[in-house]
Motif scaffolding. Structure first.
Motif, PDB file in Angstrom:
ATOM      1  N   THR A 118       0.652  -1.193   0.006  1.00 45.54           N
ATOM      2  CA  THR A 118       0.025   0.047  -0.102  1.00 45.54           C
ATOM      3  C   THR A 118       0.887   1.094   0.120  1.00 45.54           C
ATOM      4  O   THR A 118       1.821   1.315   0.869  1.00 45.54           O
ATOM      5  N   LEU A 119       0.701   2.129  -0.661  1.00 42.46           N
ATOM      6  CA  LEU A 119       1.240   3.520  -0.901  1.00 42.46           C
ATOM      7  C   LEU A 119       1.427   4.041   0.849  1.00 42.46           C
ATOM      8  O   LEU A 119       0.363   4.054   1.426  1.00 42.46           O
ATOM      9  N   ALA A 120       2.375   4.897   0.920  1.00 39.50           N
ATOM     10  CA  ALA A 120       2.879   5.199   2.196  1.00 39.50           C
ATOM     11  C   ALA A 120       1.713   6.114   2.824  1.00 39.50           C
ATOM     12  O   ALA A 120       1.269   5.974   4.012  1.00 39.50           O
ATOM     13  N   GLN A 121       1.355   7.055   1.625  1.00 36.63           N
ATOM     14  CA  GLN A 121       0.195   8.190   2.384  1.00 36.63           C
ATOM     15  C   GLN A 121      -1.154   7.594   2.620  1.00 36.63           C
ATOM     16  O   GLN A 121      -1.617   7.870   3.761  1.00 36.63           O
ATOM     17  N   LEU A 122      -1.589   6.376   1.859  1.00 36.67           N
ATOM     18  CA  LEU A 122      -2.619   5.849   2.275  1.00 36.67           C
ATOM     19  C   LEU A 122      -2.581   5.075   3.329  1.00 36.67           C
ATOM     20  O   LEU A 122      -3.443   4.905   4.159  1.00 36.67           O
ATOM     21  N   LYS A 123      -1.734   4.204   3.378  1.00 37.49           N
ATOM     22  CA  LYS A 123      -1.253   3.462   4.680  1.00 37.49           C
ATOM     23  C   LYS A 123      -1.443   4.329   6.023  1.00 37.49           C
ATOM     24  O   LYS A 123      -2.037   4.178   7.015  1.00 37.49           O
ATOM     25  N   ASN A 124      -0.607   5.649   5.901  1.00 41.99           N
ATOM     26  CA  ASN A 124      -0.848   6.473   6.913  1.00 41.99           C
ATOM     27  C   ASN A 124      -2.134   7.232   7.170  1.00 41.99           C
ATOM     28  O   ASN A 124      -2.438   7.107   8.572  1.00 41.99           O
ATOM     29  N   ALA A 125      -2.910   7.441   6.338  1.00 46.49           N
ATOM     30  CA  ALA A 125      -4.288   7.867   6.706  1.00 46.49           C
ATOM     31  C   ALA A 125      -5.321   6.770   7.374  1.00 46.49           C
ATOM     32  O   ALA A 125      -5.941   7.051   8.000  1.00 46.49           O
ATOM     33  N   ILE A 126      -5.006   5.575   6.649  1.00 46.32           N
ATOM     34  CA  ILE A 126      -5.682   4.288   7.254  1.00 46.32           C
ATOM     35  C   ILE A 126      -5.317   4.132   8.836  1.00 46.32           C
ATOM     36  O   ILE A 126      -6.187   3.932   9.597  1.00 46.32           O
ATOM     37  N   ASP A 127      -4.056   4.263   8.953  1.00 49.41           N
ATOM     38  CA  ASP A 127      -3.561   4.079  10.257  1.00 49.41           C
ATOM     39  C   ASP A 127      -4.188   5.032  11.484  1.00 49.41           C
ATOM     40  O   ASP A 127      -4.662   4.537  12.344  1.00 49.41           O
ATOM     41  N   TRP A 128      -4.078   6.257  11.109  1.00 48.69           N
ATOM     42  CA  TRP A 128      -4.445   7.488  11.818  1.00 48.69           C
ATOM     43  C   TRP A 128      -6.213   7.253  11.882  1.00 48.69           C
ATOM     44  O   TRP A 128      -6.581   7.441  13.126  1.00 48.69           O
ATOM     45  N   ALA A 129      -6.673   6.831  10.892  1.00 53.13           N
ATOM     46  CA  ALA A 129      -8.389   6.935  11.076  1.00 53.13           C
ATOM     47  C   ALA A 129      -8.970   5.667  11.795  1.00 53.13           C
ATOM     48  O   ALA A 129     -10.008   5.681  12.198  1.00 53.13           O
ATOM     49  N   ARG A 180      -7.368   4.645  14.815  1.00 53.40           N
ATOM     50  CA  ARG A 180      -7.198   4.592  15.887  1.00 53.40           C
ATOM     51  C   ARG A 180      -8.325   4.938  16.759  1.00 53.40           C
ATOM     52  O   ARG A 180      -9.297   5.365  16.338  1.00 53.40           O
ATOM     53  N   PRO A 181      -8.345   4.254  17.980  1.00 48.35           N
ATOM     54  CA  PRO A 181      -9.548   4.558  18.788  1.00 48.35           C
ATOM     55  C   PRO A 181     -10.104   6.081  18.966  1.00 48.35           C
ATOM     56  O   PRO A 181      -9.089   6.911  19.004  1.00 48.35           O
ATOM     57  N   PRO A 182     -11.628   6.211  18.643  1.00 45.87           N
ATOM     58  CA  PRO A 182     -12.417   5.410  18.181  1.00 45.87           C
ATOM     59  C   PRO A 182     -12.118   5.098  16.545  1.00 45.87           C
ATOM     60  O   PRO A 182     -11.828   6.052  15.920  1.00 45.87           O
ATOM     61  N   ASN A 183     -12.279   4.019  16.174  1.00 47.25           N
ATOM     62  CA  ASN A 183     -12.118   3.512  14.673  1.00 47.25           C
ATOM     63  C   ASN A 183     -13.223   4.040  13.843  1.00 47.25           C
ATOM     64  O   ASN A 183     -14.454   3.597  14.037  1.00 47.25           O
ATOM     65  N   VAL A 184     -13.021   5.247  13.133  1.00 44.68           N
ATOM     66  CA  VAL A 184     -14.052   6.013  12.484  1.00 44.68           C
ATOM     67  C   VAL A 184     -14.409   4.913  11.303  1.00 44.68           C
ATOM     68  O   VAL A 184     -15.199   5.302  10.368  1.00 44.68           O
ATOM     69  N   TRP A 185     -13.610   4.013  10.735  1.00 43.46           N
ATOM     70  CA  TRP A 185     -14.085   3.135   9.682  1.00 43.46           C
ATOM     71  C   TRP A 185     -15.070   2.041  10.304  1.00 43.46           C
ATOM     72  O   TRP A 185     -15.721   1.555   9.108  1.00 43.46           O
ATOM     73  N   ALA A 186     -15.190   1.606  11.278  1.00 42.01           N
ATOM     74  CA  ALA A 186     -16.023   0.566  11.770  1.00 42.01           C
ATOM     75  C   ALA A 186     -17.220   0.858  11.461  1.00 42.01           C
ATOM     76  O   ALA A 186     -18.165   1.634  11.527  1.00 42.01           O
ATOM     77  N   GLY A 187     -17.886  -0.240  10.826  1.00 39.44           N
ATOM     78  CA  GLY A 187     -19.376  -0.366  10.423  1.00 39.44           C
ATOM     79  C   GLY A 187     -19.560   0.224   9.164  1.00 39.44           C
ATOM     80  O   GLY A 187     -20.742   0.570   8.728  1.00 39.44           O
TER      81      GLY A 187
END
Length: 90
Positions: free
Chosen positions: A4-15, A17-24
């Motif tokens: 995965t591109l570093a920028q995309l990975k960083n955005a996914i990692d930050w988002a 973190r608790p609370p996981n804004v991706w969940a659901g």
């Protein structure tokens, strides 16, 4: 996430973190690539999404190898491949 591109990975990692804004959340993946590059990226992003508790829209699933002969699009960008045009997506 090694592919995965570093920028995309960083955005996914930050988002994630608790609370996981991706969940659901519902998610879909669209890509364009030569040969199987797009398909491999779909697979990899789906793996990441499952870990993040994303709910992927699994249908319709449509794969078009746009860069293989015969031409799939005309000069105006319209889909001219008859086989692809006859695919009925439910």
């Amino acid at each position: 996430m090694t592919n995965t591109l570093a920028q995309l990975k960083n955005a996914i990692d930050w988002a994630s973190r608790p609370p996981n804004v991706w969940a659901g959340k519902a998610a879909a993946i669209v890509s364009a690539g030569v040969d199987f590059g797009g398909e491999r990226s779909h697979y990899h992003l789906r793996q990441i999404g499952v870990y993040l508790d994303l709910h992927f829209i699994n249908k319709p699933y449509f794969l078009l190898r746009a860069f293989q002969a015969p031409a799939k699009f005309n000069d105006d960008g319209e889909l001219i491949d008859e086989e692809a045009n006859n695919v009925h997506v439910n």
